[in-house]
Enzyme design. Structure first.
Site, PDB file in Angstrom:
ATOM      1  N   CYS A 103     -35.021  91.519 -11.014  1.00 31.34           N
ATOM      2  CA  CYS A 103     -35.934  90.956  -9.974  1.00 31.34           C
ATOM      3  C   CYS A 103     -37.092  91.760  -9.008  1.00 31.34           C
ATOM      4  CB  CYS A 103     -34.431  90.277  -8.770  1.00 31.34           C
ATOM      5  SG  CYS A 103     -33.499  89.380 -10.137  1.00 31.34           S
ATOM      6  N   ARG A 149     -31.576  91.427  -6.534  1.00 37.13           N
ATOM      7  CA  ARG A 149     -30.029  91.336  -6.327  1.00 37.13           C
ATOM      8  C   ARG A 149     -29.389  91.690  -6.890  1.00 37.13           C
ATOM      9  NH1 ARG A 149     -33.721  87.060  -7.250  1.00 37.13           N
ATOM     10  NH2 ARG A 149     -34.629  85.834  -5.296  1.00 37.13           N
ATOM     11  N   GLY A 170     -26.966  90.581  -9.313  1.00 33.79           N
ATOM     12  CA  GLY A 170     -26.834  89.815 -10.738  1.00 33.79           C
ATOM     13  C   GLY A 170     -27.695  90.707 -11.216  1.00 33.79           C
ATOM     14  N   CYS A 171     -28.553  91.051 -11.155  1.00 35.45           N
ATOM     15  CA  CYS A 171     -30.262  90.853 -11.788  1.00 35.45           C
ATOM     16  C   CYS A 171     -30.367  92.516 -11.281  1.00 35.45           C
ATOM     17  CB  CYS A 171     -31.025  89.869 -11.046  1.00 35.45           C
ATOM     18  SG  CYS A 171     -32.288  89.788 -12.226  1.00 35.45           S
ATOM     19  N   GLY A 172     -31.160  92.980 -12.304  1.00 35.77           N
ATOM     20  CA  GLY A 172     -31.685  93.951 -13.017  1.00 35.77           C
ATOM     21  C   GLY A 172     -32.923  94.105 -12.739  1.00 35.77           C
TER      22      GLY A 172
END
Length: 267
Positions: free
Chosen positions: A119, A113, A115-117
């Site tokens: 996920c 996603r 906002g996340c490295g």
């Protein structure tokens, strides 16, 4: 490796909106940042799908390969081909055989996603939380003047931020804080990958400058910087405890709450 120039991408779309101001309402056009799935395919095998702003996709693939430890050096990436589909992109990356063998052994399935490295990672064992010490000397000069200069110069390079108000920026700065290159993306880690990809393709020595980011300092940003021997990471917003721990272990100077008149040094 010689890359073909990508076709120009705005990175945003214009959408009709109704803008409200007090009791008034007016129809107008707003510019909205693009966020699209980008599949990264290494030697014919799909490795990850990331949500990315579709600009600088070839540098993004190069940076991702380097900062995720999929290749040991930029020279191990032989070719990068971007394929555009109706509502997505696919990047075919050809890497050296020895890197590909290691990649298959450590293969993970990741749905990233914006906002996340990390996920979608399959197990805790695949999280690399123990970086080696970086091979870089501390930057010369006082910290605050360099931070003040970077903070004052960053805005003039944030083209997508001015258009949409919805992206992160990663800037490469010389030791004295002069902004040299800026990449933007809906995801902070994507912006950093794009920046590192550009620097790697230009054979820039990343031990002789620092990264300044418009985001908070999260774990994955510090880990990516450590893999590239970047001696200092500065961010506008706060760090996390894990970001501080990783920076300390790697020997990276971590600065946050960076403004033209001050910053907080955590390591």
């Amino acid at each position: 490796m010689k890359l073909e120039l990508e076709s120009g991408k705005a990175g945003y779309q214009e959408r009709q909106v109704i803008r409200h101001r007090g009791a008034d309402a007016a129809r107008t056009i707003d510019r909205v940042i693009e966020e699209m799935p980008v599949a990264l395919v290494f030697n014919g095998i799909s490795h990850a799908v990331m949500m990315v702003t579709p600009r600088d996709l070839q540098p993004f693939a190069m940076g991702f390969a380097l900062t995720e430890g999929l290749v040991a050096r930029a020279a191990d990436v032989f070719d990068i081909e971007v394929r555009e589909h109706a509502r997505s992109f696919e990047i075919e990356v050809t890497i050296a055989t020895e890197d590909f063998v290691q990649l298959k052994q450590q293969r993970r399935s990741m749905a990233g996603r914006s906002g996340c490295g990390v996920c979608g990672i399959e197990s805790l064992a695949l999280l690399d939380l123990q970086p080696q010490r970086i091979d870089a000397a501390p930057l010369p000069g006082a910290v605050q003047p360099a931070i003040a200069r970077a903070a004052s110069e960053l805005g003039q390079y944030q083209e997508l931020q001015r258009a949409t108000g919805g992206v992160h920026a990663a800037a490469w700065c010389s030791a004295d804080g002069a902004v040299v290159k800026v990449c933007e993306d809906v995801g902070r880690h994507n912006a950093l990958d794009k920046l590192i990809g550009h620097l790697a393709l230009a054979s820039v020595d990343m031990r002789r400058g620092f990264v300044f980011m418009s985001s908070r300092a999260s774990y994955e940003l510090v880990r990516k910087a450590a893999r590239m021997n970047i001696p200092m990471l500065a961010t506008i917003s706060a760090p996390s405890t894990l970001a501080i721990d990783i920076a300390t272990e790697a020997g990276i100077k971590l600065l946050s709450f960076c403004r033209h008149d001050g910053c907080v040094e955590y390591t």
